[in-house]
Design a protein around this motif. Structure first.
Motif, PDB file in Angstrom:
ATOM      1  N   GLN A 223      68.483  39.698  36.965  1.00  0.00           N
ATOM      2  CA  GLN A 223      68.061  39.240  38.292  1.00  0.00           C
ATOM      3  C   GLN A 223      69.249  39.114  39.248  1.00  0.00           C
ATOM      4  OE1 GLN A 223      65.527  35.792  38.125  1.00  0.00           O
ATOM      5  NE2 GLN A 223      64.032  36.769  36.809  1.00  0.00           N
ATOM      6  N   ILE A 224      70.414  38.746  38.735  1.00  0.00           N
ATOM      7  CA  ILE A 224      71.610  38.714  39.575  1.00  0.00           C
ATOM      8  C   ILE A 224      71.932  40.120  40.086  1.00  0.00           C
ATOM      9  CG2 ILE A 224      74.124  38.436  39.532  1.00  0.00           C
ATOM     10  CD1 ILE A 224      73.751  36.021  37.739  1.00  0.00           C
ATOM     11  N   LEU A 225      71.883  41.091  39.168  1.00  0.00           N
ATOM     12  CA  LEU A 225      72.166  42.475  39.550  1.00  0.00           C
ATOM     13  C   LEU A 225      71.117  42.998  40.527  1.00  0.00           C
ATOM     14  CD1 LEU A 225      73.247  43.957  36.096  1.00  0.00           C
ATOM     15  CD2 LEU A 225      74.698  43.128  37.958  1.00  0.00           C
ATOM     16  N   SER A 226      69.859  42.629  40.276  1.00  0.00           N
ATOM     17  CA  SER A 226      68.792  43.047  41.183  1.00  0.00           C
ATOM     18  C   SER A 226      68.985  42.427  42.566  1.00  0.00           C
ATOM     19  CB  SER A 226      67.434  42.641  40.611  1.00  0.00           C
ATOM     20  OG  SER A 226      66.383  43.112  41.422  1.00  0.00           O
ATOM     21  N   GLY A 227      69.438  41.173  42.610  1.00  0.00           N
ATOM     22  CA  GLY A 227      69.724  40.524  43.885  1.00  0.00           C
ATOM     23  C   GLY A 227      70.829  41.237  44.639  1.00  0.00           C
ATOM     24  N   MET A 228      71.851  41.683  43.922  1.00  0.00           N
ATOM     25  CA  MET A 228      72.920  42.464  44.544  1.00  0.00           C
ATOM     26  C   MET A 228      72.377  43.783  45.081  1.00  0.00           C
ATOM     27  SD  MET A 228      75.916  41.793  41.714  1.00  0.00           S
ATOM     28  CE  MET A 228      76.947  43.103  42.368  1.00  0.00           C
ATOM     29  N   GLY A 229      71.427  44.365  44.342  1.00  0.00           N
ATOM     30  CA  GLY A 229      70.811  45.607  44.801  1.00  0.00           C
ATOM     31  C   GLY A 229      70.050  45.418  46.095  1.00  0.00           C
ATOM     32  N   ASP A 230      69.346  44.283  46.224  1.00  0.00           N
ATOM     33  CA  ASP A 230      68.631  43.986  47.463  1.00  0.00           C
ATOM     34  C   ASP A 230      69.588  43.909  48.646  1.00  0.00           C
ATOM     35  OD1 ASP A 230      66.288  43.922  46.133  1.00  0.00           O
ATOM     36  OD2 ASP A 230      65.845  41.804  46.460  1.00  0.00           O
ATOM     37  N   ILE A 231      70.726  43.270  48.438  1.00  0.00           N
ATOM     38  CA  ILE A 231      71.704  43.135  49.522  1.00  0.00           C
ATOM     39  C   ILE A 231      72.342  44.482  49.849  1.00  0.00           C
ATOM     40  CG2 ILE A 231      73.888  42.057  50.192  1.00  0.00           C
ATOM     41  CD1 ILE A 231      73.083  39.636  48.502  1.00  0.00           C
ATOM     42  N   ALA A 232      72.666  45.271  48.813  1.00  0.00           N
ATOM     43  CA  ALA A 232      73.247  46.593  49.042  1.00  0.00           C
ATOM     44  C   ALA A 232      72.294  47.479  49.824  1.00  0.00           C
ATOM     45  CB  ALA A 232      73.600  47.247  47.703  1.00  0.00           C
ATOM     46  N   PHE A 233      71.008  47.436  49.441  1.00  0.00           N
ATOM     47  CA  PHE A 233      70.013  48.259  50.123  1.00  0.00           C
ATOM     48  C   PHE A 233      69.872  47.865  51.589  1.00  0.00           C
ATOM     49  CE2 PHE A 233      65.502  49.000  51.316  1.00  0.00           C
ATOM     50  CZ  PHE A 233      65.547  50.383  51.305  1.00  0.00           C
ATOM     51  N   ALA A 234      70.070  46.578  51.876  1.00  0.00           N
ATOM     52  CA  ALA A 234      69.946  46.102  53.254  1.00  0.00           C
ATOM     53  C   ALA A 234      70.996  46.717  54.166  1.00  0.00           C
ATOM     54  CB  ALA A 234      70.058  44.574  53.286  1.00  0.00           C
ATOM     55  N   VAL A 387      62.867  52.565  45.662  1.00  0.00           N
ATOM     56  CA  VAL A 387      63.667  52.580  46.881  1.00  0.00           C
ATOM     57  C   VAL A 387      64.888  51.672  46.714  1.00  0.00           C
ATOM     58  CG1 VAL A 387      63.701  51.864  49.311  1.00  0.00           C
ATOM     59  CG2 VAL A 387      61.800  53.203  48.437  1.00  0.00           C
ATOM     60  N   GLY A 388      64.678  50.517  46.055  1.00  0.00           N
ATOM     61  CA  GLY A 388      65.809  49.638  45.776  1.00  0.00           C
ATOM     62  C   GLY A 388      66.839  50.320  44.900  1.00  0.00           C
ATOM     63  N   LEU A 389      66.361  51.115  43.941  1.00  0.00           N
ATOM     64  CA  LEU A 389      67.264  51.876  43.085  1.00  0.00           C
ATOM     65  C   LEU A 389      68.037  52.906  43.904  1.00  0.00           C
ATOM     66  CD1 LEU A 389      68.355  52.811  40.338  1.00  0.00           C
ATOM     67  CD2 LEU A 389      66.301  54.227  40.102  1.00  0.00           C
ATOM     68  N   LEU A 390      67.317  53.601  44.802  1.00  0.00           N
ATOM     69  CA  LEU A 390      67.977  54.577  45.667  1.00  0.00           C
ATOM     70  C   LEU A 390      69.068  53.914  46.503  1.00  0.00           C
ATOM     71  CD1 LEU A 390      65.000  56.737  46.978  1.00  0.00           C
ATOM     72  CD2 LEU A 390      66.863  57.500  45.520  1.00  0.00           C
ATOM     73  N   GLY A 391      68.732  52.758  47.073  1.00  0.00           N
ATOM     74  CA  GLY A 391      69.706  52.053  47.896  1.00  0.00           C
ATOM     75  C   GLY A 391      70.934  51.659  47.106  1.00  0.00           C
ATOM     76  N   GLY A 440      70.339  46.767  37.561  1.00  0.00           N
ATOM     77  CA  GLY A 440      69.318  45.742  37.782  1.00  0.00           C
ATOM     78  C   GLY A 440      68.047  46.320  38.368  1.00  0.00           C
ATOM     79  N   SER A 441      68.189  47.297  39.283  1.00  0.00           N
ATOM     80  CA  SER A 441      67.013  47.922  39.886  1.00  0.00           C
ATOM     81  C   SER A 441      66.236  48.744  38.871  1.00  0.00           C
ATOM     82  CB  SER A 441      67.449  48.806  41.066  1.00  0.00           C
ATOM     83  OG  SER A 441      68.070  48.036  42.072  1.00  0.00           O
ATOM     84  N   ILE A 442      66.949  49.419  37.973  1.00  0.00           N
ATOM     85  CA  ILE A 442      66.288  50.206  36.928  1.00  0.00           C
ATOM     86  C   ILE A 442      65.457  49.295  36.028  1.00  0.00           C
ATOM     87  CG2 ILE A 442      66.694  51.570  34.841  1.00  0.00           C
ATOM     88  CD1 ILE A 442      69.117  52.792  36.268  1.00  0.00           C
ATOM     89  N   HIS A 443      66.011  48.143  35.716  1.00  0.00           N
ATOM     90  CA  HIS A 443      65.269  47.185  34.891  1.00  0.00           C
ATOM     91  C   HIS A 443      63.984  46.765  35.582  1.00  0.00           C
ATOM     92  CE1 HIS A 443      64.395  43.109  33.235  1.00  0.00           C
ATOM     93  NE2 HIS A 443      64.667  43.722  32.097  1.00  0.00           N
ATOM     94  N   GLY A 444      64.070  46.478  36.893  1.00  0.00           N
ATOM     95  CA  GLY A 444      62.868  46.114  37.641  1.00  0.00           C
ATOM     96  C   GLY A 444      61.873  47.253  37.725  1.00  0.00           C
ATOM     97  N   LEU A 445      62.384  48.477  37.838  1.00  0.00           N
ATOM     98  CA  LEU A 445      61.519  49.657  37.897  1.00  0.00           C
ATOM     99  C   LEU A 445      60.761  49.847  36.587  1.00  0.00           C
ATOM    100  CD1 LEU A 445      60.710  52.155  39.589  1.00  0.00           C
ATOM    101  CD2 LEU A 445      62.625  53.361  38.544  1.00  0.00           C
ATOM    102  N   ILE A 446      61.426  49.627  35.474  1.00  0.00           N
ATOM    103  CA  ILE A 446      60.779  49.776  34.161  1.00  0.00           C
ATOM    104  C   ILE A 446      59.624  48.781  34.027  1.00  0.00           C
ATOM    105  CG2 ILE A 446      61.107  49.483  31.684  1.00  0.00           C
ATOM    106  CD1 ILE A 446      63.949  50.564  32.054  1.00  0.00           C
ATOM    107  N   ILE A 447      59.847  47.545  34.470  1.00  0.00           N
ATOM    108  CA  ILE A 447      58.791  46.532  34.411  1.00  0.00           C
ATOM    109  C   ILE A 447      57.598  46.953  35.271  1.00  0.00           C
ATOM    110  CG2 ILE A 447      58.214  44.159  35.035  1.00  0.00           C
ATOM    111  CD1 ILE A 447      61.066  43.381  34.305  1.00  0.00           C
ATOM    112  N   SER A 448      57.873  47.512  36.459  1.00  0.00           N
ATOM    113  CA  SER A 448      56.795  47.943  37.350  1.00  0.00           C
ATOM    114  C   SER A 448      56.009  49.104  36.755  1.00  0.00           C
ATOM    115  CB  SER A 448      57.377  48.348  38.712  1.00  0.00           C
ATOM    116  OG  SER A 448      57.956  47.249  39.370  1.00  0.00           O
ATOM    117  N   VAL A 449      56.713  50.026  36.096  1.00  0.00           N
ATOM    118  CA  VAL A 449      56.051  51.189  35.501  1.00  0.00           C
ATOM    119  C   VAL A 449      55.047  50.753  34.437  1.00  0.00           C
ATOM    120  CG1 VAL A 449      56.411  53.219  34.044  1.00  0.00           C
ATOM    121  CG2 VAL A 449      57.911  52.807  35.988  1.00  0.00           C
TER     122      VAL A 449
END
Length: 459
Positions: A223-234, A387-391, A440-449
């Motif tokens: 979740q920390i890594l995913s949070g960093m991904g959200d900020i990077a994508f922004a 999209v978060g992964l792309l960002g 972190g985004s890949i982990h979130g993507l796997i859960i969504s899939v």
């Protein structure tokens, strides 16, 4: 007495490249940037700060904004060809002029993948806001988002016929105002929640602690890594900057005006990011929602939340066009070069006494593009994670690597010199951060899939 060269240029209807005279200013350029930067992603920053905590969350926002500001200034100096001073119309043109070779293809793949993914994500997010308006304050509301995606797609088909960025100034200004509006509403509602002090809000300098509602150490890291991904994508908006700079008037010099525009836009957006992220976290603490506005479902009067969702919809209607215009321009430029004698592709038709320009290829191609993004959004409703992964992946090459390498090439900075070493260290640091965020985004993507059901998107 004959007119001077400057006077003739001032009175000409065309610029030095033979194209229609550009009329963009610092204000319109800043509006274009703000429209693309302050997107719906701003509403997820409270969640990102909750994962990182007060200290790391604040530091990440500041670092990403400073890096983006610095590299954006480097990129603005590369707008003109280093030898011929010829204009570059797109990000790929800049890479071609300064680096060439395989770098062109790599930048093109990265740029257009990001833009394509964002348009799909915006379709999903807009439909979510439409459903939120329909459901209102109902605690349980099972409504399909697919119909709202179709409505959004139809609107985009109409707007997609706007020829290019030069005709988007009015739409961008409206969209920028809307982005400010829902950001202000999110901040105001958060402040209201803080003042009311309802319930016990748990906050931390280091973010959500292990053990909070069953959070494991592994989940904490993801979740920390995913949070960093959200900020990077922004902050992943660099692919648009050259197209925006190409709308500016040639006097004063475009690079100087663009630096002022990017400085203003990034300062404004970072300010709002800090407010939304930090105040949102202060309001909800460890329970900060992924979308800040969804945390106010019980707020009265609810029409304020509805109005904020309307602002999101209007903003993303404009932002979709800002992100898709570079894709349109690339395909249409390539097609006109490939088939220059085809009337279907190159011939323009005028309607309403010349006020509106019409082209059959533009109609078919852009309509097909919008239909494709709409259908993919309906089939893969978890595309926001993608999209978060792309960002996360593209932040480094598009925002950091290419601008730095092009600046080094243009200024002929010697290898292993002090300036070269500092720039390369910055690039390496951002690469490591981007890779971690991507994980972190890949982990979130796997859960969504795992929850995937085609054409079964409900809220």
């Amino acid at each position: 007495m004959s007119m001077s060269v400057e006077a003739r240029d001032a009175n000409s209807k065309f610029d030095d490249d033979g194209r229609q005279k550009r009329t963009g200013t610092m204000v319109t350029a800043a509006a274009h940037i703000i429209t693309s930067v302050i997107g719906s992603g701003v509403l997820s920053l409270a969640w990102a700060v909750a994962q990182l905590g007060w200290i790391a969350g604040t530091v990440c926002l500041v670092i990403f904004s400073l890096v983006t500001l610095f590299t954006s200034h480097l990129l603005s100096d590369c707008y003109r060809h280093p030898l011929t001073a010829k204009r570059n119309y797109s990000y790929m043109d800049v890479v071609n002029a300064n680096l060439g070779g395989l770098q062109i293809q790599l930048s093109g793949i990265a740029q257009y993948s990001l833009l394509f993914g964002i348009t799909i994500g915006y379709t999903i997010i807009t439909a979510t806001s439409m459903v939120a308006i329909k459901c209102g304050s109902k605690e349980v509301c099972h409504t399909s988002e697919n119909g709202f995606m179709v409505i959004y797609g139809v609107i985009q088909i109409v707007l997609s016929q706007i020829p290019d960025f030069h005709n988007l100034a009015f739409l961008s200004l409206i969209a920028a105002v809307m982005s400010f509006a829902y950001s202000f509403i999110g901040i105001a509602l958060s402040l209201t929640k803080i003042i009311q002090g309802n319930g016990h809000i748990v906050r931390s300098l280091t973010g959500i602690p292990v053990g909070w509602k069953g959070l494991t150490s592994e989940d904490k890291v993801w979740q920390i890594l995913s949070g960093m991904g959200d900020i990077a994508f922004a902050f992943a908006f660099s692919p648009l900057l050259t197209n925006i700079q190409d709308t500016l008037k040639s006097v004063p010099p475009e690079n100087k005006v663009m630096k002022k525009a990017t400085s203003l836009a990034i300062f404004v957006t970072t300010f709002f990011y800090m407010l939304c992220g930090l105040i949102g976290y202060a309001a909800f603490g460890n329970d900060a929602p992924g979308n800040l506005l969804t945390g106010f479902s019980s707020f009265k009067p609810f029409w304020i939340v509805d109005f904020a969702n309307i602002c999101i919809i209007v903003h993303l209607v404009g932002a979709y066009q800002v992100f898709s215009q570079p894709i349109y321009a690339f395909i249409e430029s390539w097609s006109s070069t490939k088939w220059p004698k085809s009337d279907f592709i190159t011939k323009e038709y005028s309607t309403m006494n010349g006020k509106i320009s019409f082209n059959f290829f533009r109609l078919v191609w852009r309509t097909s593009f919008v239909i494709l993004t709409t259908v993919l959004a309906m089939i893969f409703p978890f595309f926001n994670d993608f999209v978060g992964l792309l960002g996360s992946i593209i932040f480094w090459p598009m925002t950091v690597y290419f601008p730095i390498e092009m600046y080094i090439a243009q200024k002929k900075i010697p290898r292993f010199s002090g300036a070269w070493n500092r720039l390369q260290m910055l690039s390496l640091f951002c690469l490591i951060v981007s890779l971690l965020a991507a994980a972190g985004s890949i982990h979130g993507l796997i859960i969504s899939v795992k929850k995937f059901k085609p054409f079964h998107t409900t809220s």
